[in-house]
Structures are given as C-alpha cells and as structure tokens.
Scaffold this active site. Sequence first.
Site, PDB file in Angstrom:
ATOM      1  N   GLU A  58       0.781  -1.216   0.007  1.00 41.74           N
ATOM      2  CA  GLU A  58      -0.071  -0.059  -0.159  1.00 41.74           C
ATOM      3  C   GLU A  58       0.730   1.320  -0.023  1.00 41.74           C
ATOM      4  O   GLU A  58       0.332   2.240  -0.600  1.00 41.74           O
ATOM      5  CB  GLU A  58      -1.095   0.110   1.165  1.00 41.74           C
ATOM      6  CG  GLU A  58      -2.319  -0.715   1.131  1.00 41.74           C
ATOM      7  CD  GLU A  58      -2.137  -2.132   1.004  1.00 41.74           C
ATOM      8  OE1 GLU A  58      -1.058  -2.762   1.425  1.00 41.74           O
ATOM      9  OE2 GLU A  58      -2.957  -2.910   0.477  1.00 41.74           O
ATOM     10  N   HIS A 127     -12.423  -4.895   7.891  1.00 41.77           N
ATOM     11  CA  HIS A 127     -13.153  -4.717   6.873  1.00 41.77           C
ATOM     12  C   HIS A 127     -14.329  -4.040   6.934  1.00 41.77           C
ATOM     13  O   HIS A 127     -14.961  -3.728   5.925  1.00 41.77           O
ATOM     14  CB  HIS A 127     -13.544  -6.132   6.366  1.00 41.77           C
ATOM     15  CG  HIS A 127     -12.502  -6.823   5.586  1.00 41.77           C
ATOM     16  ND1 HIS A 127     -11.301  -7.453   6.421  1.00 41.77           N
ATOM     17  CD2 HIS A 127     -12.136  -6.992   4.409  1.00 41.77           C
ATOM     18  CE1 HIS A 127     -10.624  -8.184   5.525  1.00 41.77           C
ATOM     19  NE2 HIS A 127     -10.958  -7.645   4.035  1.00 41.77           N
TER      20      HIS A 127
HETATM   21  C1  LIG Z   1      -3.615  -4.766   3.119  1.00 43.90           C
HETATM   22  C2  LIG Z   1      -4.500  -5.611   2.232  1.00 43.90           C
HETATM   23  N1  LIG Z   1      -4.513  -5.165   0.944  1.00 43.90           N
HETATM   24  C3  LIG Z   1      -5.171  -6.008   0.105  1.00 43.90           C
HETATM   25  C4  LIG Z   1      -6.137  -7.000   0.862  1.00 43.90           C
HETATM   26  C5  LIG Z   1      -6.981  -7.635  -0.294  1.00 43.90           C
HETATM   27  N2  LIG Z   1      -6.464  -9.003  -0.424  1.00 43.90           N
HETATM   28  C6  LIG Z   1      -6.990 -10.079   0.238  1.00 43.90           C
HETATM   29  S1  LIG Z   1      -6.346 -11.606  -0.285  1.00 43.90           S
HETATM   30  C7  LIG Z   1      -5.350 -10.838  -1.216  1.00 43.90           C
HETATM   31  C8  LIG Z   1      -4.285 -11.498  -2.082  1.00 43.90           C
HETATM   32  C9  LIG Z   1      -3.263 -12.175  -1.121  1.00 43.90           C
HETATM   33  O1  LIG Z   1      -2.452 -12.896  -1.972  1.00 43.90           O
HETATM   34  P1  LIG Z   1      -1.410 -14.030  -1.538  1.00 43.90           P
HETATM   35  O2  LIG Z   1      -0.630 -13.316  -0.379  1.00 43.90           O
HETATM   36  O3  LIG Z   1      -0.366 -14.600  -2.652  1.00 43.90           O
HETATM   37  O4  LIG Z   1      -2.344 -15.092  -0.796  1.00 43.90           O
HETATM   38  P2  LIG Z   1      -3.342 -15.976  -1.824  1.00 43.90           P
HETATM   39  O5  LIG Z   1      -4.571 -15.321  -1.753  1.00 43.90           O
HETATM   40  O6  LIG Z   1      -2.908 -16.129  -3.244  1.00 43.90           O
HETATM   41  O7  LIG Z   1      -3.258 -17.478  -1.186  1.00 43.90           O
HETATM   42  C10 LIG Z   1      -5.620  -9.348  -1.341  1.00 43.90           C
HETATM   43  C11 LIG Z   1      -4.808  -8.500  -2.143  1.00 43.90           C
HETATM   44  C12 LIG Z   1      -5.974  -7.158   2.106  1.00 43.90           C
HETATM   45  N3  LIG Z   1      -6.870  -8.001   2.513  1.00 43.90           N
HETATM   46  N4  LIG Z   1      -5.052  -6.450   2.822  1.00 43.90           N
END
Ligand SMILES: Cc1ncc(C[n+]2csc(CCOP(=O)(O)OP(=O)(O)O)c2C)c(N)n1
Lengths: 320, 320, 327, 327
Positions: A58, A127
């Site tokens: 972010e 959230h």
């Molecule tokens: C600070 C923040 N930014 C964005 C999000 C939205 N978000 C939730 S899961 C996710 C993807 C996470 O990717 P990864 O760490 O690779 O785990 P995966 O879901 O692929 O298992 C995002 C961007 C969040 N929850 N928190």
Amino acid sequence: MRTITLIDAIKEAYQEELRRDDSVFLVGQDLRGAIFPHTKGLVEEFGTERILDTPIAESGMYGAAFGAAQEGMRPVVDFMFGGFSYVTFSECSVTTGQYYFLHGSQQSLPIVITAGVGTGQRLANDHAMSIHGTFAHHPGIKVAMPSTPYDAKGMFKAAIRDDNPVVIPWHMGIMMLKGEIPDEDYVVPLGVADVKREGDDVTVLANSMQLQHALKVAEKLEGEISVEVIDPRSFVPFDIDTVLQSLEKTNRLVVVDEDWESGGFAATVSARIMEQGFDLLDAPVTRVTLPNMPVPGGYMEEYVAPNPEKIEAAIRAVCA
Amino acid sequence: MRTITLIDAIKEAYQEELRRDDSVFLVGQDLRGAIFPHTKGLVEEFGTERILDTPIAESGMYGAAFGAAQEGMRPVVDFMFGGFSYVTFSECSVTTGQYYFLHGSQQSLPIVITAGVGTGQRLANDHAMSIHGTFAHHPGIKVAMPSTPYDAKGMFKAAIRDDNPVVIPWHMGIMMLKGEIPDEDYVVPLGVADVKREGDDVTVLANSMQLQHALKVAEKLEGEISVEVIDPRSFVPFDIDTVLQSLEKTNRLVVVDEDWESGGFAATVSARIMEQGFDLLDAPVTRVTLPNMPVPGGYMEEYVAPNPEKIEAAIRAVCA
Amino acid sequence: MSLSKEQKAALYRNLVRADQYNRMMYRRMMQGKLIGFYHPAEGAIAPGVAACTFLNQDDNLSPHHRGHGIIHMMSKGIDIKYYLAEHTGKDTGCCQGRSAFHFSFPEHKVYMMSGFIGYNFAPAVGWGLAAKRRGQGQVVMNCSGDGSYGQGRAHEAMLMAQNWKLPIIFFCENNGMSIFSTAGEMHPTPDIASMALAYDMPSVICDGQDVFDVAEAVLPAIERARRGEGPTFVEAKTLRFNEHDIGTPDLAGWEERGEQEHQEMRKREPVALATERVLAEGVFTQEQIDGLNEEAEKEIAAVEEFADNSDIARPPESELLADVFAP
Amino acid sequence: MSLSKEQKAALYRNLVRADQYNRMMYRRMMQGKLIGFYHPAEGAIAPGVAACTFLNQDDNLSPHHRGHGIIHMMSKGIDIKYYLAEHTGKDTGCCQGRSAFHFSFPEHKVYMMSGFIGYNFAPAVGWGLAAKRRGQGQVVMNCSGDGSYGQGRAHEAMLMAQNWKLPIIFFCENNGMSIFSTAGEMHPTPDIASMALAYDMPSVICDGQDVFDVAEAVLPAIERARRGEGPTFVEAKTLRFNEHDIGTPDLAGWEERGEQEHQEMRKREPVALATERVLAEGVFTQEQIDGLNEEAEKEIAAVEEFADNSDIARPPESELLADVFAP
Ligand SMILES: Cc1ncc(C[n+]2csc(CCOP(=O)(O)OP(=O)(O)O)c2C)c(N)n1
Ligand SMILES: Cc1ncc(C[n+]2csc(CCOP(=O)(O)OP(=O)(O)O)c2C)c(N)n1
Ligand SMILES: [Mg+2]
Ligand SMILES: [Mg+2]
C-alpha cells in the site's frame, strides 16, 4: 434520466473523467479484474497504464499516486476496503494533508482516495470500519461520501477535478442502491449539504447508508413527527450553514454517523452546533453512532451499528 | 518529597517497573543512547535485551512489542516522536485496538505506547502533532497524558501494570517541568480526572502543557474570575463525572486541547456534555484547540497553538 | 567510466561549496540562528555532490536529510537562499516560513521533505512512473541514508521500480550510523546494496569519501535509467564526522565514539582527498582553488544576508487558514 | 533429509483431513452457511499440512489466510469446531461469534487474524523474540502467500529476524496469484525466495504439490531454528485451483483463466500425488486410506454438528461494551 446503481454511477464518473482528461488514472490492487464492479472493463478502454494494478504494497501503491500527483497527474487511488488505507497512514494522512500548506501553498496535490467502507457485510472491524472521521481529523484533506447514485457520480467527478486531496469512500451497504441520473455532464460541488427531505419538528443529519435509514424513518414517522433530513455530503469542508438554517425552524438535531462515538464526525458537529447554534436548541443535540467498540462481525453487527430503530428512538427522545 | 523533572519522573517509573517485573522491557530506536533523557543509562542496568533498539522499521519495531505482549511480556514501545506511530498505524491502532475484543476477550494485550509530542519546538506538523485524539477515536486502546512529574510517574506505572494497550505520550514542552514526588511506590490510576485548582465561576478542562497554561491564566484571573482547572489525565477512559460535578457549581466550561478542532478530544467532550449536562450549562461549551491546519513550524507555531492568551479570551467569553 | 576534466572541475567546485554550506549551517545552529535542528554533513558531502551535479533541471531529486539536502540541492543548481530563509523562519522562505526545515522547489522537481525517515521511497515510485510515461529520459535521484533502508517502504519502492523498470537511482549514503546505532548491528550484511539482490536489480558500491569515485558509479546508473533500462542501487560508503544532530551526544550504541575513531575518519576528509587529486591531475591550480573558495564564501555570505535581511514570517491565523486548501 | 514412515503417515492423514475440511468450507459457503467470505484452498493444501504437522503445541503459528488457516490449525492439533462455530456466528465460536472469520487459539499459540494482508510479519518478530529469550527451542511458523511479500512489513520482519537470529520460518505459499494478479507481474524474479538474498538468509524452494517434498524442506528449517541458528525462508510453489474467494471471477489480470490452465493444474492435485506415493511405498493400503477418509468425514460431521447446534451469538450491546477492555 436513467436509473443506475451507486456503484455504476461511480464507474460512469471514472469513465467520463478518464476520457476527458489524460492525466487522470486509477491505481490500486486488482482494479483491472474488478474486485468491485466500478472498475469492471475499464482496462479494456483505458489500458494497463491508466488502470494500474500494483503489488500488495500500500505504501508503494499510494506513493505511485502521490508522486504522480506532484508530477501533474490526477490519480485516483483505490484502497479496496477503507481500513487498508491505515497500512500507509503516515503517507495518506499526515504527509498528504500537510504537503500543500506546509510547503508554502505553492503546489497542489490532486489525489482522490477511495475505498469501500461500512457495516452490513458482517466482516468485522478491519473490513467494516469507517474512515471519514479519521481523515476529517487531519487537516489539508477534503472528505466526502455520497448517499445516492446522483451524488456519487457528481461528487466523484468533483473530487477528480478538485486540486486538493479528497478522501471519498463509498458505502458497501448501498452499492446496489438505484437512482436517477441525468445524461449531461454535471458535478456535485464538495462542501455543499443537501436537504434530502423537508420537515418542521426535528433535523436529522445523516450520510450514506445511514441517510437511507434516516429517510425511511422520516417516512415512517410522517404525520406524527415531521423530520427534516439533511445529507452533509462533505465532512470537510462542512456546510454548517444549511444545518443552522434548518435548526432555526426545527430547534432539534439528531446526528447519525456510522463512526465511533469518540472522536467521530458527529462529535465535531455537536460541538460546533454548541458553539454556533446554542440558542437555537430546544433540546441537546443527540448522536446515533457506533458505540466505542471494534465493529463486531457476525450477527451482532446489525444491532450494534446505527440502524433505523436507533434513529427512530433518538428522534423520539429529542422530540419528547 | 523530592523535586524532579517530568522526564526524570518517567525514567523513575521505567526503572522501578523494570526492576519489579522481568517481563517489562522497552523497545524503540536509540533508546540505549537516549534521544530523550528518560532512557539515559537504562541499558547499563538492564542490558540490551530489555532496552532494545531496532532498525528504523516502525512496523517491525512495533511488532516486536505486539508479539511479545501476546507472549506474556509487558513491552513499552517508544516511537520517539508521536507522529512516527503513523508509520505503522494499522498495527498500533486497528490491530491493537481490536485484538482483545474481536478475538473473544480471552487474551489481554499489555502494551504501552509512548512518544514525545506537542508544539513548542517549532518543528512543524510531523514532529509536533498530537496523537491522543486520534488514538482516542479507535476503540480498545486506553489513552492518557500526564501534566506533572507526579502524574507522569504514577501514570506510567499504572500504564505498564495495565493489562490493556495504553497510549501515553508526553509533551515535550513540559519535559523539564519540575514537581514533587514521594519516595514510596505509587500509581495514578488511569481514568481518574484531577481537580488541579478549585474555583467557582468557570471550569477549564486542560491537559499536559495546556494544563500548565490554564493554571497560569487561572492565577492571573484570581480576584476577577474564579477558575476551576480540571486535568482529565486520561482521555480513554474519560472521567466525565468529575467534570459534571464541577459544572454543577460553575455552569460554564472551556475545553483546552492541543489537537485539531475537527475530530479532536475537545469535540467529544463538548458533545458528551451536550448530551449529559445540557441543563447545567449557562453558556455553550467553548473550545480552545489547534485550528484546522497542519501545525506550522517557525514563528507561527506559538500563536497558532493554544496559548495562555487564547485560554484567557475563551474564559472571558464564556463568563461574559 | 572515466570523468572528463570539466566533470572533475564541476564536482570539485561543488564539493568546495558543499563543505562551506555545511560549515555555515553548523555555525548558525550553534549561534541560535536556525530554527529546529541541523544534521551536520561533515565527512559526508561527497555522495550528494556526485549524485546531483550532473542532474538536469527536470530530473526528480529527493535529497538526503543529512546536511538538510543543501548539498544535493545546490549541486542541482538550486538557489539555497530561499531554503536558508525558510530555516530561519523568514517570509521569503521556500515554504513561506511555515515549515522550519522542509524544502520545496517544485520548479526544480525537489518537491518535499517529511519528518518520517523513509518518506522518500513512496513518492519516488510516482515520480518514476510519471517520468517513464513521459518518455523523455528523466530520472529520479532518490537519496537517503543506510538507516532509511530499514523501512518497509524501501522494499515496496524497489519492488515496484524493478517490476516496472522505473528510472530511479536508489542512492544509499551509508555512513554506517543511524543516530547512535551502527549499520553493523542494524543490517545483517556488510552492504545495504545486498537488498538489490532481492529484485535482481543492478547495484554498485563506491567510495563515498571520493567524489570522483561516486560520480563514476552514479553516472552509468543515471545513463541506464535515461535509456529506460530501469533502476540501479548505488551505495556510497561514507562517514559521519560529527554527532547525529547538533545537541545529541556522539555515541555508538550508548558509548562515546572514541578519539581514535574520529582521527581515523578524518584521514578520509573528502575535500582534502579531492584537492590532492585535482592538483595532481592539473584540473585546478592552488590559486584557482583559492578562487573557488572565495567565490563560495561570497555566495554563502549573500545567502545569509538574504535570509537575515528578510522579515520573520508572522501572518495572521486567518491568512494561514485560507491557505490550507488550493483554490 | 528423508522422512520416516510415521512421518509420511502423519502427513498423508492430515492431507486427507485438510482436503475434506476445505471441501466442507466450500460447500457451506455455497449453501450460505458461513459468514463473510471463504478463500478456497483446493490445490494448495499440501504446504500448510507439511509446515504444521510436526510443530509442537508451544510453537507459534501464523496460518495462511487461504483455507482460512484451517489446514494449518488442524495440522497443529487444534480442534476446528470452535473456528467453524465462529465462522457461522455462534456463541461457542473461538472469538465468541464476534469476529466473522478471525481465529484465535492462544493456548496453541495461534493468536490472531487480521484482515490486512501482511499483518503476520510484525507480530512474528515479537513471537520470535520471546521464543529466543525463553531459549527453549520454540519456533515461529509464519505462513503467508506470495502476494503478502509485497508488503514492506515482510522486509522489516526478515531484516530483524536475521539481525537477531530469531527462530522464524518465513513460509511462503506461492500459488502464483494474488486475487487476479500473477506473481510474474508483481515480483521481479521467478522466486519470492530471492528476497532472502537481501539478508543473506538461507532459503529453500520446494514443490508445494508434494506434501513430502515440502516436509523435507521445512523440517530442517524448523530444526535449524530450534537450534538457535536463525530464520530460514521456505518457498513452496503451489497452485490455486479455484477462484480467489467464492463469488469473485477466476481471472488472471482481467481475463478468465482458461480451461487448459485448469486441466494442467489438476494434473498436480496434491492428494492424488500423495496417494500414489503412499500406496507405492507401502505406507498405507487402499483400505487404510478409505479408513482415513471415513475418519475425516466423521470428524468433520461432528465439527459441523457442533457449529450448527450452537446458538447464534447475540449478546446485548452492554455486554459487548463491557468486554472491550481487559479487567
Ligand atoms: C493490506 C491489504 N491489502 C489488500 C488486501 C486484499 N487482499 C485479500 S487476499 C489478497 C491476495 C493475497 O495474495 P497472497 O498473499 O498471494 O495469498 P493467496 O490469496 O494467493 O493465497 C488481497 C490483495 C488485504 N486483505 N489487505
Ligand atoms: C519514521 C522515523 N523514525 C525515526 C526517525 C528518527 N530519526 C531521524 S534521523 C534518523 C537516522 C537516520 O539514519 P540514516 O538514514 O542512516 O541517515 P543518517 O542520519 O545516518 O545520515 C532517525 C532514526 C524519524 N525521523 N522518522
Ligand atoms: Mg546513516
Ligand atoms: Mg498467492
């Protein structure tokens, strides 16, 4: 007039402003694929440079907007959920708010900050939390939130055209709310409140999903208590004159705000009315807010958050 | 009774609590060398594990405290300047405030967050901003700030012994203020306001450096206006009863708060008094706060921030 | 890469100016003629000079806070008088006397200062993005200390710079210290440049006491960025001769940095090292060097005069309030 | 390192359980019997099982959000019924039904969940610090996705872990995706493990579809941490068979992930791969495997029954308010 949803109204604002002005671009995470419908399909028209997805970083993401704004671009940065703005809070509150003023008011910083916020999804605090009150506490940033599709389109357009940083979240609880919007280009100026319903006995100041709740209650009470419902639309700048004018007539005020009681916007309104409208009041200004607890998820959310029952009770109390 | 400075009072609190309880430790940046005098020499007695310096990495640094607190330790995390807490704000506000409650109130989080804050050094916004109001907006965190050496020692001890997260900044403008403290162990409980001076005509609620300003003004007005000066000491929990009791007598309230007008603690107090003490008021509650601009440095700071002249004017206005 | 005589001359001239600017700031702080604090740059002036002397006006620069950016800004051609006026609270200051120590020269693309160490990383991404989109070969010179790379922001900016091949030079002025802490304790490898490995970003390490060595390292990085080939990490190993900021003790950890450490350091004084070299290589004669010093003295006297003769900024609160938002 | 028969059996058994738990969660979400959202773990269950099956109760665990931590928690021996009750808003939930999808089992040192991706990195530093001070060989298993390593917090935690030689395993479950974004676009090198180079931290990459391969990579890292030799980065390359979370489309960038990609992925289904191996190596007979599946079904039926038979949590506001602060 067409009838569209609030989230589509935001999308129209994006489309029109992206077309109108080359320096406008969106930056966020997964905007191209569209986590929420307001960015759906935009990448196909505007390309990946103007619908820009970043890593889950972010500060860097916000920095892309911040630095680009200093370079004369007009970024819209989308935090997905409002709480995520806290991950880069020194940048998006302090550094952003002080940039123009502290550096001699020479160079403006046209950034729009947006995100979905609010209760109703049962997702719990991180959230569900509101951000308008926190940003309104930090000087140098305009803060607004739309309550209808018409306002959403007009206010997002105004925000994008504004030379200042503008925080303009939208409430997930009304993203599918439908309303009419004209075909012509229009803006809803920031800093102008709107009397959404006229009444004589009591003024209710409410915004966003809570404005919709307040309107329902006003309708329900029709014939019994005549409720004037005002939408502040902007928190900074705040159009207190419209509220004071209404108080000349009603002499009673209920402030509904989906933020915590402590330090929220409702407290600021109450304190200002105390100072500027004390003699107009027949009863103390009453607030309907989130109680001072982290927003619980699950089944508690609906009765802990402001809701029509609480608003009705507050109206009855100030009119008693 | 000995006479020591406020900053040394904090140091004594650290020393005594570090000796008393092995699980207490300090974490921050350059604490060993002591950017401010309250950590000077501590490393020699307590070693580098308990006076722990980290890289300039506020999230990791705060995480060291947060995780250790979950493991049963009692960290004091020192952000040096209050504004630096914003660098890791999602951790130190949202995640910290929600941890206990949202996770079922099973495991408490005994973290103390401190830092120097306030105007008077002409360092401008990011080095001068207050943080108590922002933290008081986020539920689940206690917030307090001492105004005298006696309170400083007792409140820091109470904070360290409290099982909850406590934000307790100290004001740089009074770090060298001297006052008496007893030799025995004592705590000043969080959540209890203190009538620092009795009076009949008007109540002034003020804290920290502004409390000292208010006391000076009260003295100056003696014979003319009788001013009761109350120190809230804690913002969360806030001891409104002591203020209401005072209002029974004075019926007039000035709230002085070195934070912004919009969304600051003063607004919350005013709104609560509106709701809980409306009938006690002979005049509207008046606030003396930072105007809604980023705190300027340089020569403007002293007249933009609350100061004795502004406090006196507010007292005269509510008593007029 | 070898430097031309003109390049060496330009670097040396700026080194002399930088040295005198830093001494002036130190003296004024001691005299109570500066607002806020000052982080003296003695011993550490060469990196900023080398990084900034050959920048174009439309390149972005985020100056290091050490020396309060003066070295970097004057090397880029910015008139320092407005910053000194700012730092003395005057109404002719670059921020209208409101900011204490912040700088802002948007027309030179030095946009800002913030009191948060590591603040530079996030906006640098945006500057790089804008430069890349414009496609006119602008670069971003992002200067900060070894300590600032502790911040997660550094990672995020380097990650995105490398993903998008942004024209950013991550210029790390490693003086081995952050306030009282040593880099040896705060970073797990001998070089901060090890961070570049994470992104497969090219990196180069140079001798920050030798202005020419730094220039030889930084110029190819600038050229690479101009050609659109992406970011480079440049680490200049330098020294901090004084305390962190005037008024704090000069400690390592919690003990005084010894006399011996100071003596060792001072053997590597950047002006002395450069003077030896320009004389040996015939870039300047001693007479010319004396001339450069005099010129710098005059320049700085004029800068001080401007600041001292300006009025203290004391606008009424209402005027300030009207300036919080752009019209 | 080669695994014993008992180890393989334990891993396989947990793999079967993990698979069924994930299917149960998917089904319930589709049936409207879960609160909030669910991020399905199909295709990606092996890393969590391998990372957590051999942890001690007093080791710290931060589970990955994919599969909502169930795979990790059940592998560590945590009774999932309290979490399912939580996720259905019941008063028997591990957070009293207040949290929607957060988990908390302090007695198992699974402390928390937060909705901020990357939230795990900062507290992991504190857990590691506490473990190191205690000196009893506890380790911190810090699990998260490839995307989470975009966060600056990841850098800060790895930096401090390596400085202080903390017993932390940075366990990266790299499924090549974060929501719609591909790791190829969001990270500049083929491996997230490249980040370990920045700190000179040992790292190992393993096949996240093969539960045994992951265990072989992770067990030495755990042992190393227990011996006080510091952190290790372990990257498990895995796959996400489904959409990111139920309800979002299954895109890469902004286009559907094609049928072909799905077919390719499914060739590497972790239970099928492991079954082949346990049968071939004589760890289990088909009959025993059927037995394991039945056992798991029963376990999960009981978990669902517990959640479904519990009452919805609807305490009065006053009760909640009284619970915001510890007494
Ligand atoms: C600070 C923040 N930014 C964005 C999000 C939205 N978000 C939730 S899961 C996710 C993807 C996470 O990717 P990864 O760490 O690779 O785990 P995966 O879901 O692929 O298992 C995002 C961007 C969040 N929850 N928190
Ligand atoms: C976010 C933040 N944390 C801490 C500080 C306090 N601080 C000011 S300068 C400094 C040291 C910076 O070290 P480095 O980046 O190496 O630069 P140097 O001062 O050595 O030139 C610190 C910790 C700060 N200003 N901001
Ligand atoms: Mg340094
Ligand atoms: Mg992933």
